[in-house]
Motif scaffolding. Structure first.
Motif, mmCIF file in Angstrom:
data_model
loop_
_atom_site.group_PDB
_atom_site.id
_atom_site.type_symbol
_atom_site.label_atom_id
_atom_site.label_comp_id
_atom_site.label_asym_id
_atom_site.label_seq_id
_atom_site.Cartn_x
_atom_site.Cartn_y
_atom_site.Cartn_z
ATOM 1 N N UNK A 8 3.992 -1.089 13.486
ATOM 2 C CA UNK A 8 4.849 -0.243 12.741
ATOM 3 C C UNK A 8 5.884 -1.008 11.936
ATOM 4 N N UNK A 9 6.167 -0.377 10.788
ATOM 5 C CA UNK A 9 7.374 -1.033 9.869
ATOM 6 C C UNK A 9 8.118 0.106 9.065
ATOM 7 N N UNK B 223 7.716 -3.431 14.406
ATOM 8 C CA UNK B 223 7.129 -4.123 15.694
ATOM 9 C C UNK B 223 5.583 -3.706 15.994
ATOM 10 N N UNK B 224 5.268 -4.192 17.225
ATOM 11 C CA UNK B 224 3.636 -4.127 17.539
ATOM 12 C C UNK B 224 3.672 -4.230 19.107
ATOM 13 N N UNK B 225 2.524 -3.691 19.495
ATOM 14 C CA UNK B 225 2.217 -3.985 21.062
ATOM 15 C C UNK B 225 0.566 -4.012 21.166
ATOM 16 N N UNK C 162 -0.747 12.833 13.161
ATOM 17 C CA UNK C 162 0.054 12.517 12.122
ATOM 18 C C UNK C 162 1.472 11.693 12.058
ATOM 19 N N UNK C 163 1.833 11.701 13.293
ATOM 20 C CA UNK C 163 3.222 10.616 13.566
ATOM 21 C C UNK C 163 2.933 9.421 14.133
ATOM 22 N N UNK C 164 1.393 9.056 14.281
ATOM 23 C CA UNK C 164 1.244 7.708 14.834
ATOM 24 C C UNK C 164 1.509 6.758 13.761
ATOM 25 N N UNK C 165 1.907 5.400 14.157
ATOM 26 C CA UNK C 165 2.086 4.455 13.243
ATOM 27 C C UNK C 165 0.502 3.974 12.849
ATOM 28 N N UNK C 166 0.468 2.712 12.316
ATOM 29 C CA UNK C 166 -0.800 2.014 12.206
ATOM 30 C C UNK C 166 -1.439 1.924 13.520
#
Length: 264
Positions: A40-41, A85-87, A14-18
């Motif tokens: 994430x944002x 950000x993103x990865x 449940x703590x994951x970003x998109x």
């Protein structure tokens, strides 16, 4: 078999970003297990800690700051996310890691920068797309093209290392190094050499990581599961050995993990 929808290792979903996972193209499946893309944002001042029990493998990761090879982890890991950000990462198969790093044991619990400006530029451009779905697909296509050119195809030894990983990941009855040796038709020493050269962790550590991942998943997803039964199903000697593994690797007990499914 480990597939992109495998949730092992994600301690607090449940703590994951998109977050998206996409399987590698068939031409790359001996080198890359899947691609993963979080984005994430977060509101100003907010920080979210991502805690995972990584697969016993290495990842090649593209981020705005560059390209890095993240080595195999001997324990749980975390990253604090803030801002936006993103990865874009690739979970490497053992055979895929071999052409990028001859000595993976030297990058345990760390990461090294990789000089891949063309990969970085292509993924940066893709992830700048206003349409995030289009951007993800462009990024995966660019990453795949780079990997096809820069990660050597698996050879016979690499395929055996991949088979070792598949056996451990999918067969709960594999609980000893001798089990792997018997199933692969090789010696215990041969299995140890494969693990050292292609993973960078001892084979027993690879076995225990997959079993601990599955134990955590079972306890998270099935509130009625008895800890002693989970331990027995996964080849632990008893409840106490599973609890000790939790404490040593994750820093808490199975009961405390079960009581805090949304731990930040």
């Amino acid at each position: 078999m480990v597939t992109p929808n495998d949730s092992r290792g994600i301690l607090y979903p449940t703590k994951l970003p998109t977050f998206h996972r996409e399987p590698a193209d068939a031409s790359l499946e001996g080198r890359i297990r899947w691609f993963w893309i979080p984005r994430w944002q977060l509101a100003p001042g907010r920080t979210v800690r991502q805690e995972v029990l990584p697969f016993p493998a290495s990842n090649l990761v593209v981020e705005p700051g560059g390209v890095s090879l993240v080595g195999p982890s001997t324990g749980a890991s975390h990253r604090d996310l803030s801002g936006s950000g993103w990865a874009v990462g690739a979970l490497l198969r053992p055979a895929g890691l071999a052409s990028l790093r001859a000595d993976p044991q030297t990058i345990q619990n760390t990461e090294v920068q990789i000089a891949a400006p063309d990969l970085h530029e292509a993924v940066m451009s893709a992830m700048g797309e206003a349409d995030h779905e289009v951007g993800r697909q462009r990024a995966i296509a660019a990453f795949s093209e780079w990997a096809a050119q820069h990660i050597a195809p698996d050879d016979e030894s690499g395929r055996q290392a991949n088979a070792m990983e598949d056996l451990i990941a999918s067969d709960r009855t594999v609980i000893r190094v001798g089990d792997i040796a018997e199933l692969l038709g090789t010696s215990v020493r041969g299995v140890q050499r494969l693990a050292q050269r292609y993973v960078g962790l001892p084979p027993l550590a690879i076995i225990r990581r997959y079993r601990l991942q599955e134990a955590a998943q079972r306890l998270r997803e099935d509130p009625s599961a008895k800890i002693a039964q989970v331990a027995a199903d996964l080849g632990y000697a008893d409840h106490a050995h599973l609890s000790a593994d939790f404490r040593n690797v994750l820093g808490f007990t199975p009961n405390s993990y079960r009581r805090t499914p949304d731990h930040p």
